[in-house]
Design a protein around this motif. Structure first.
Motif: not given
Length: 370
Positions: A193-203
């Motif tokens: 299950k893909w998480s949009p919250e994880t994808a939003m993290k800045n790096v």
């Protein structure tokens, strides 16, 4: 009455010249030197100069230097005033201080040349910010959200702002489906299950391949075929040593063309390294989450007499291309380490020496000439 000490007698008799001291005075002097602010020592250098006989003869000769000139000026050439005069002799073997003119940093010289190579091969330059969301840095490149590369020990995550915005819904949905079920590519995806919250993290971007993903997403079918490159900084949470830096430069390239294949990829890489002076280039199998086929790029080190790995390459997987471009089309891709190639050219064995800004090194290092 108590007899005065050597030190007391010494102080009363100051000043002295050290060469004239008696044994008792030397003893007193050494004892007093150990005490703070008791005596002061001045060093005076005497030089005796004696003229040799030939100089005395020259003085007696009363030579005239009126007809000797140091340099030839344009006005002398014009009015012929240089005629019937003597030129002062110069000793071309005498040691003179070196004069260092201004120049580009040798790393910047190399970067400029690398850009020139790709531009001459018909590529356009792509650019983008150093700060990226995990969506573009990882997810769009089909890197699973539990992949080890996304851990704190490998990536610099940003605290403020901690998260960024996701792109258009069609890109988010496409990438999400690619991770969860393969997104109509024949792949099963990573099946989680893909998480949009994880994808939003800045790096801080860990590679310049993030620019390739964003460039592909901005293209339309009418823009094909297309070729892009970049030479840019990226960041890894590495321990700095002779072969690793936490801030490094990567040479990135992509070719989006329905008619290209793996042989074209080998051709581009071989031609690039030949222009950098490496005649022996080896392409061998490798693995990257977002390419299939994948290959490592090695060049032969002429001094160390061994193959040196300089980067990775491959053809982007459909799970990368289709969610961003909307169609399946071959995309050749490579990410090459710039510092190692530069180090080989300059004979530098410690990669940290590229950026230490040692003035002696900057003045004496050879220019980047190919």
């Amino acid at each position: 009455m108590q007899k005065p000490s050597f030190e007391e007698l010494f102080l009363k008799q100051l000043p002295f010249e050290s060469k004239n001291l008696t044994q008792e005075q030397k003893y007193a002097f050494n004892e007093l030197k150990r005490r703070k602010e008791v005596i002061k020592t001045d060093i005076v250098t005497e030089r005796n100069i004696e003229l040799k006989e030939i100089y005395n003869e020259l003085i007696k000769a009363k030579l005239s230097f009126k007809n000797i000139i140091d340099e030839l000026s344009p006005s002398m050439l014009k009015d012929n005033s240089w005629r019937n005069k003597s030129f002062r002799r110069y000793d071309i073997k005498i040691n003179v201080p070196s004069i260092s003119g201004g120049r580009r940093h040798f790393v910047n010289e190399a970067v400029a040349y690398i850009k020139k190579v790709w531009l001459e091969m018909g590529f356009k330059e792509m650019q983008g910010p150093l700060l990226q969301t995990s969506f573009w840095n990882f997810d769009a490149l089909f890197t699973a959200q539990d992949h080890p590369a996304r851990e704190m020990q490998d990536t610099f995550f940003i605290k403020n702002p901690e998260k960024g915005k996701l792109p258009e819904k069609r890109f988010v949905d496409g990438v999400k489906n690619a991770h969860e079920n393969g997104f109509k590519t024949g792949s099963l995806g990573w099946r989680y299950k893909w998480s949009p919250e994880t994808a939003m993290k800045n790096v801080l971007r860990t590679h310049t391949t993030v620019l390739s993903a964003r460039t592909i997403a901005a293209l339309k079918k009418d823009n094909l075929p297309a070729k892009y490159f970049t030479v840019g900084k990226c960041f890894r949470n590495e321990t700095v040593d002779w072969s690793h830096l936490f801030e490094l430069c990567q040479v990135e390239g992509i070719v989006i063309d329905p008619d290209v294949n793996f042989k074209n990829l080998v051709g581009y890489l071989t031609e690039f390294y030949k222009k950098l002076g490496s005649e022996k280039v080896r392409i061998r199998p490798g693995y990257f989450p977002y390419t299939e086929m994948s290959a490592e790029v090695d060049v032969f080190h002429p001094v160390r007499k061994e193959w040196v790995e300089l980067g990775g390459s491959g053809i982007f997987r459909p799970e990368v291309v289709k969610p961003l471009l909307g169609i399946e089309v071959p995309v050749l891709a490579w990410g090459l380490g710039m510092e190692r190639a530069i180090s080989m050219y300059y004979g530098i064995t410690d990669i940290r020496d590229l950026y230490k800004n040692d003035l002696k090194q900057l003045r004496e290092i050879k220019a980047w000439l190919k």
